[in-house]
Scaffold this active site. Sequence first.
Site, short mmCIF file in Angstrom:
data_model
loop_
_atom_site.label_atom_id
_atom_site.label_comp_id
_atom_site.label_asym_id
_atom_site.label_seq_id
_atom_site.Cartn_x
_atom_site.Cartn_y
_atom_site.Cartn_z
N ARG A 96 -1.12 8.96 -0.31
CA ARG A 96 -2.28 9.46 -1.06
C ARG A 96 -2.22 10.96 -1.33
NH1 ARG A 96 -6.77 5.75 2.06
NH2 ARG A 96 -6.08 3.85 1.05
N ARG A 145 -3.44 10.05 6.35
CA ARG A 145 -3.48 8.64 6.76
C ARG A 145 -2.85 7.75 5.70
NH1 ARG A 145 -7.03 4.25 5.62
NH2 ARG A 145 -8.60 5.50 4.56
N GLN A 177 -8.62 13.73 3.77
CA GLN A 177 -7.86 12.99 2.77
C GLN A 177 -8.62 12.87 1.44
OE1 GLN A 177 -6.88 8.52 3.11
NE2 GLN A 177 -4.94 9.58 3.22
N GLU A 187 -6.78 1.46 -3.22
CA GLU A 187 -5.33 1.49 -3.42
C GLU A 187 -4.78 0.09 -3.70
OE1 GLU A 187 -3.62 4.42 -0.84
OE2 GLU A 187 -1.94 3.09 -0.42
N HIS A 246 -8.55 10.74 -1.86
CA HIS A 246 -7.97 9.49 -2.37
C HIS A 246 -7.72 9.66 -3.86
CE1 HIS A 246 -7.55 5.27 -3.40
NE2 HIS A 246 -7.63 4.93 -2.13
N PHE A 276 0.86 -1.18 0.00
CA PHE A 276 0.00 0.00 0.00
C PHE A 276 0.89 1.23 0.00
CE2 PHE A 276 -4.69 0.25 0.89
CZ PHE A 276 -5.02 -1.00 0.42
N LEU A 283 -14.97 4.65 -4.98
CA LEU A 283 -13.56 4.31 -4.78
C LEU A 283 -13.09 3.10 -5.57
CD1 LEU A 283 -11.26 5.40 -2.89
CD2 LEU A 283 -11.56 3.27 -1.66
N HIS A 336 -12.24 11.42 0.82
CA HIS A 336 -12.30 10.01 1.24
C HIS A 336 -12.29 9.79 2.74
CE1 HIS A 336 -11.55 5.75 1.02
NE2 HIS A 336 -10.39 5.85 1.64
C1 LIG Z 1 -14.83 3.13 -0.04
C2 LIG Z 1 -13.92 3.05 1.14
C3 LIG Z 1 -12.94 2.08 1.19
C4 LIG Z 1 -12.09 2.01 2.30
N1 LIG Z 1 -11.12 1.05 2.32
C5 LIG Z 1 -10.30 0.97 3.40
C6 LIG Z 1 -9.30 -0.04 3.49
O1 LIG Z 1 -9.13 -0.87 2.58
N2 LIG Z 1 -8.54 -0.10 4.60
C7 LIG Z 1 -8.67 0.78 5.63
O2 LIG Z 1 -7.94 0.69 6.62
N3 LIG Z 1 -9.64 1.74 5.59
C8 LIG Z 1 -10.45 1.84 4.51
N4 LIG Z 1 -11.41 2.82 4.48
C9 LIG Z 1 -11.66 3.63 5.69
C10 LIG Z 1 -12.40 2.78 6.73
O3 LIG Z 1 -13.33 1.94 6.10
C11 LIG Z 1 -13.13 3.62 7.76
O4 LIG Z 1 -12.32 4.65 8.22
C12 LIG Z 1 -13.56 2.78 8.96
O5 LIG Z 1 -14.23 1.62 8.53
C13 LIG Z 1 -14.43 3.60 9.90
O6 LIG Z 1 -14.98 2.76 10.87
P1 LIG Z 1 -15.86 3.37 12.06
O7 LIG Z 1 -16.28 2.23 12.90
O8 LIG Z 1 -15.12 4.48 12.68
O9 LIG Z 1 -17.12 4.04 11.33
P2 LIG Z 1 -18.23 3.44 10.34
O10 LIG Z 1 -17.95 2.06 9.91
O11 LIG Z 1 -18.40 4.48 9.27
O12 LIG Z 1 -19.52 3.39 11.24
C14 LIG Z 1 -20.19 4.56 11.66
C15 LIG Z 1 -21.41 4.13 12.43
O13 LIG Z 1 -22.00 5.28 13.05
C16 LIG Z 1 -23.40 5.24 12.90
N5 LIG Z 1 -23.90 6.61 12.98
C17 LIG Z 1 -23.41 7.73 12.40
N6 LIG Z 1 -24.15 8.80 12.75
C18 LIG Z 1 -25.12 8.36 13.57
C19 LIG Z 1 -26.20 8.98 14.25
N7 LIG Z 1 -26.45 10.29 14.16
N8 LIG Z 1 -27.00 8.21 15.01
C20 LIG Z 1 -26.80 6.87 15.11
N9 LIG Z 1 -25.80 6.24 14.48
C21 LIG Z 1 -24.97 6.96 13.73
C22 LIG Z 1 -23.60 4.57 11.54
O14 LIG Z 1 -24.90 4.03 11.43
C23 LIG Z 1 -22.51 3.49 11.59
O15 LIG Z 1 -23.00 2.36 12.27
C24 LIG Z 1 -12.24 2.92 3.36
C25 LIG Z 1 -13.22 3.90 3.31
C26 LIG Z 1 -14.04 4.00 2.20
C27 LIG Z 1 -15.01 5.12 2.13
#
Ligand SMILES: Cc1cc2nc3c(=O)[nH]c(=O)nc-3n(C[C@H](O)[C@H](O)[C@H](O)COP(=O)(O)OP(=O)(O)OC[C@H]3O[C@@H](n4cnc5c(N)ncnc54)[C@H](O)[C@@H]3O)c2cc1C
Length: 569
Positions: A275, A383, A229, A244, A231, A114, A241, A342
């Site tokens: 990135r 990141r 960030q 990467e 991407h 990566f 997306l 992103h």
């Molecule tokens: C397309 C894409 C591909 C990616 N690929 C990678 C990768 O390969 N490797 C990597 O390390 N990272 C990757 N990332 C980044 C990574 O996926 C995220 O940063 C990470 O999964 C975030 O996890 P989280 O648990 O913080 O939030 P999330 O998984 O986004 O969860 C947020 C939660 O909060 C809840 N929520 C939000 N607001 C409210 C509200 N007002 N009331 C109630 N619930 C709420 C939502 O329902 C959800 O359950 C990628 C991101 C994207 C967009």
Amino acid sequence: MNIYRYDAVIVGAGLAGLSAAIETKKAGLKTCVISKLHPLRSHSGAAQGGINAALNEADTTSHEFDTIKGGDYLGDQDAIKTLCQKAPETIRRLERMGAVFSREADGTIAQRAFGGQSKPRACYAKDRTGLTCLQTIYEQADRLGVEFVEEWFAGDLLYDPLSRAAYGVSAMKLATGEIAVFNAKATLFATGGYARCYATNSNAHANTGDGLSLFLRKGLPLEDMEFVQFHPTGLAGSGVLISEAARGEGGRLYNGLNERFMEKYAPQKLELAPRDVVSRAIEREIAEGRGAGENKDAIWLDLTHLGEELIAQKLPELRDLAKSFLGIDMVKERVPIRATAHYSMGGVPTDNECRAKASETLLTSGLYAAGECACVSVHGANRLGANSLLEAAAFGRIAGETIVRDINDLALIKADATDALRFADETQRLLSSRGGERVAALREKLQKSMSANAGVFRDQTSLKNQTEIIADLRDRFSRIALRDKSKLFNTELQEALEFGHMLDYSALIVAGALSREESRGAHYRTDFPNRNDETFLRHTLGYLNDEGKTRLTYADVTIGEYQPETRKY
Ligand SMILES: Cc1cc2nc3c(=O)[nH]c(=O)nc-3n(C[C@H](O)[C@H](O)[C@H](O)COP(=O)(O)OP(=O)(O)OC[C@H]3O[C@@H](n4cnc5c(N)ncnc54)[C@H](O)[C@@H]3O)c2cc1C
């Protein structure tokens, strides 16, 4: 009006929230997870390419250094040490829970290259890594009996500013409009990222940064919001997306003149530079007239030399995405791409055990944040790919463990019916507002102007312009009218609430970017193109008052073994 009482209320059911819930539930705490989506629709499930770990633990220090350098020395080095040291056990734990990672022929977990990494470190499950991890961890949380409060929208943080103590949230059931209070000793936010305030972005519709704004509205700060960030490889047009992983497996970038232009910008790392470097190179090639495609507004991502077998085996999801959105088969043709908003490096400032900060020096009590909505500051100014799933899983778990340790010292502040009123009033005001403005039009204006004025490149003029646009949108937002006045699944009401949040934290992105007169990581000021450690090797803490005015203060960066150096790739 119902008041539900818990030991721990966790808002967010992505990898971070669920990792925490498993710990609190295992320790016997009465725990609920509130999510506006079904947990498996959380954005963690969209992560494609991988999750980093130095599985050969001798490599942990190099993972640390790559992360520090990748973040342009703004990351806190003690937190980064924790992240990298916890990485191998995080992978093994996910594996023990049932996550099936892709393998080498000898049975060891496969790891791919990566950007910005000195070694291949991203463990992956084809290109569906996030989905694999999320499904696994959800299954385990469900098996343990974690209580899920699904499709409820958290709209107000219950917080006493005098004691700096949180005591839960009030939330709305999306199906019926019912508002209830979830009262707890410990409240964790794991509400994900905020890139949805940009027009071209890779994020789900739900990534509206609600949690961040709920903190701001209680007078609490956000950290380093100017670091968003972009991407390098979003599909041209939609911004969807292309991971990467595509470049990690050998994908190359070409401009409209068929030049492999990364040779100019990062002669050693080429397409696998971090990135921020690749995104700027792409946007610069386009701005200087060397773009590809009919309108010269894209860049080619070429995977055709990889062959059908490798793509089918390792990148099947990406192939599907390019086919579905552009009708292009990446086995045979090059794919037009462009930088897409992103990931959110900024967020709720926390200590290294996920306790939310009330200011540069003070902590809150009973209030925590983890995952993308938090800024423990492991990513600094940029990141590295595949470090975010790692942060969500590792620091989500740390947040759960911290709550378990803290719980006996936390007294329950008993919520009453008045605690539901603030959120109830906000929804009622939106429902009964009779102005002529529409949410969709205001949101489009915000997103397009954020992309134009606070995007990959910014300067003083564009940021001042954006400050005025946000102030104007705030004013217009007070005059919106909703067509749908009903209580049942009122998506227009939800979008209005979310837009209010986007306006709040966008003001902080712009204020932080305006005052940071240097270029560092993802924040690039064309009028201040160099990094300035003397003045700006510091975190920004931003506050917002009720009138929408921002105030900034600053906090030190924790430097450890690695002194800042010029970043070259
Ligand atoms: C397309 C894409 C591909 C990616 N690929 C990678 C990768 O390969 N490797 C990597 O390390 N990272 C990757 N990332 C980044 C990574 O996926 C995220 O940063 C990470 O999964 C975030 O996890 P989280 O648990 O913080 O939030 P999330 O998984 O986004 O969860 C947020 C939660 O909060 C809840 N929520 C939000 N607001 C409210 C509200 N007002 N009331 C109630 N619930 C709420 C939502 O329902 C959800 O359950 C990628 C991101 C994207 C967009």
